[in-house]
Enzyme design. Structure first.
Site, PDB file in Angstrom:
ATOM      1  N   LYS A  77      44.671  85.885  38.197  1.00 43.61           N
ATOM      2  CA  LYS A  77      45.112  84.761  39.028  1.00 43.61           C
ATOM      3  C   LYS A  77      45.433  83.537  38.176  1.00 43.61           C
ATOM      4  O   LYS A  77      44.782  83.260  37.167  1.00 43.61           O
ATOM      5  CB  LYS A  77      44.020  84.435  40.049  1.00 43.61           C
ATOM      6  CG  LYS A  77      44.409  83.409  41.102  1.00 43.61           C
ATOM      7  CD  LYS A  77      43.268  83.246  42.106  1.00 43.61           C
ATOM      8  CE  LYS A  77      43.524  82.184  43.152  1.00 43.61           C
ATOM      9  NZ  LYS A  77      42.379  82.055  44.086  1.00 43.61           N
ATOM     10  N   SER A 152      43.854  81.982  48.732  1.00 46.89           N
ATOM     11  CA  SER A 152      44.785  81.586  47.698  1.00 46.89           C
ATOM     12  C   SER A 152      45.090  82.675  46.672  1.00 46.89           C
ATOM     13  O   SER A 152      45.962  82.498  45.828  1.00 46.89           O
ATOM     14  CB  SER A 152      44.241  80.352  46.971  1.00 46.89           C
ATOM     15  OG  SER A 152      43.009  80.672  46.314  1.00 46.89           O
ATOM     16  N   SER A 176      39.094  83.241  49.400  1.00 45.23           N
ATOM     17  CA  SER A 176      40.403  83.438  48.779  1.00 45.23           C
ATOM     18  C   SER A 176      40.634  84.824  48.203  1.00 45.23           C
ATOM     19  O   SER A 176      41.779  85.204  47.963  1.00 45.23           O
ATOM     20  CB  SER A 176      40.620  82.402  47.666  1.00 45.23           C
ATOM     21  OG  SER A 176      40.848  81.127  48.210  1.00 45.23           O
TER      22      SER A 176
END
Length: 455
Positions: A77, A152, A176
């Site tokens: 990420k 996210s 997330s």
């Protein structure tokens, strides 16, 4: 899109045995990423660096090393440091930032033989439930490009669901890395706070909440990655060793809470799907009692959101005052709110956070494993912060996120595994939660439940 031929554990076995090289595996992953550009799940690649790292893994194996993730291609990420890579948090403020070193978790993955093949998209500062950012635009759902995978960690989750890689690493400060996997039909694990060391990396707006979170197609691959990353490290004062042995699953006290004890709207397809899933598990012999956590009066996500807003304001308030337009408008609103909160507002949010942790602790004195929804709805258009309606009620922008944040505030381990789909084939997930430090027991229980649901 073409799925990888193997799981992470199969790839590691094949590379270790010399049936395929780490370089060949990395090249295949890079080709899949290139073919899936329209998904916008992977925002940065560095083929030369990736292939050099893969060649190093091959050399280590020739020298006789044994590693658990040999040649496994991984997406990381865009808010986790990967040394030498551009890592931006999806923000214009960090558009040219090159991470000076690996986060401890990434260092451990590489030591275990994993190969980073790309950086996965995140919303700006990992601070909203839709994966769009000022730098890279929207990430699309693998099944329907008009929809969002959530956020996210939408990029890592979409990359796994689309078959670009078997394993991705996200972060989770409020769901997330559980909600996006639920929306795209893969598994996402939020470990106990401190189980995997956090950082070195960017300053964190989510004080004492965010964790490194593996995402994969199944629980076995998640467990493999977790074991490579977990364990205390002196560089992270919050890191901690957790229980080494899982308890006997047959003796677990299991509860099911259809709405986690909250006045939360849930779409019928999700509510009915969860009920059917729990009925199947009970029919297979799991002793499941319906039971809700009991929350203090006034406990809602609104009560704890000032912590996120204030954290963003503390880190980026000065840049916001200089030029609000540099930020995602949704993040700019959060920073503006954070600048307006008083010290007592933030203190009240901290008190609410502590109350949530105590309520969950009391619940887990009488229960070992809790089953609950991961999400109350399926995916929605990427142009919206959330669906307009959930469960027949008008939905707030955070209505889709209601079932995950309390787990972070209690610092518990939780995993989402797929458990159903709507008529259009869009997935939703079952969230499995345990007491803090019982990560391995949770993973064993999740693997057992996953096998029952796949039977």
């Amino acid at each position: 899109m073409t799925k990888p031929a193997h799981s992470a554990r199969d790839i590691a076995a094949d590379v270790s045995a010399g049936r395929i090289s780490a370089v060949e595996t990395a090249k295949a992953a890079l080709a899949r990423i290139e073919a899936a550009k329209a998904l916008n799940a992977v925002v940065t690649i560095d083929p030369a660096r990736t292939l050099a790292d893969a060649a190093t893994v091959d050399a280590r194996l020739r020298d006789g090393e044994t590693v658990s993730l040999a040649g496994v291609p991984v997406i990381v990420k865009d808010n986790i440091w990967v040394g030498g890579w551009r890592v931006t948090q999806g923000s214009r403020l960090f558009a040219d930032f090159i991470a000076p070193q690996d986060a401890i978790a990434i260092e451990r993955l590489r030591r275990a033989g994993a190969v980073v093949v790309g950086i996965g998209a995140t919303s700006e500062f990992a601070s909203k439930g839709v994966t769009t950012s000022p730098l890279y635009g929207p990430t699309r759902h693998p099944q329907n490009p008009a929809l969002t995978p959530g956020g996210s960690s939408g990029g890592p989750a979409a990359a796994v669901a689309a078959g670009l890689v078997p394993l991705a690493i996200g972060t989770d400060a409020g769901g997330s890395s559980r909600r996006p996997p639920a929306h795209v039909g893969v598994a996402g694990f939020k470990p106990s706070y401190g189980a995997i060391p956090y950082g070195p990396g960017f300053a964190e707006p989510f004080f004492g909440l965010s964790v490194i979170a593996p995402i994969a197609a199944d629980v076995a691959d998640i467990a493999l990655a977790f074991e490579a990353m977990a364990g205390v490290d002196a560089r992270d004062p919050d890191s901690a060793n957790i229980a080494q042995d899982a308890v006997d699953i047959s003796g677990l006290r299991i509860a099911f809470s259809p709405r986690l004890g909250l006045d939360a709207a849930v779409d019928d397809v999700v509510a009915n799907g969860l009920a059917s899933t729990v009925a199947r598990l009970a029919a297979a012999g799991l002793p499941i009692a319906q039971r809700d956590p009991v929350w203090p009066p006034g406990t809602t996500e609104d009560a704890i959101m000032p912590l996120q807003h204030a954290g963003l304001a503390a880190l980026y308030g000065d840049a916001f005052r200089k030029d609000p337009a540099v930020f995602d408008p949704d993040i700019a609103k959060q920073i503006e709110r954070g600048l307006a909160w008083s010290g007592s507002d933030v203190a009240r949010a901290l008190i609410a956070s502590t109350s949530i942790a105590h309520a969950f602790a009391a619940f887990f004195t009488e229960v070992d494993v809790l089953l609950a929804p991961t999400v109350p709805c399926v995916a929605w258009p990427f142009t919206q912060l959330g669906p307009d309606m959930i469960g027949g009620r008008p939905a707030s922008p955070r209505g889709h996120a209601v079932f995950t944040p309390f787990v972070n505030h209690a610092r518990l381990p939780a995993i989402s595994i797929p458990c159903g789909r709507d008529k259009a084939g869009l997935p939703f997930g079952l969230q499995i939660i345990a007491r803090r430090g019982q990560d391995r027991t949770l993973l064993c229980a999740a693997r057992y439940i996953e096998a029952l649901l796949r039977a």
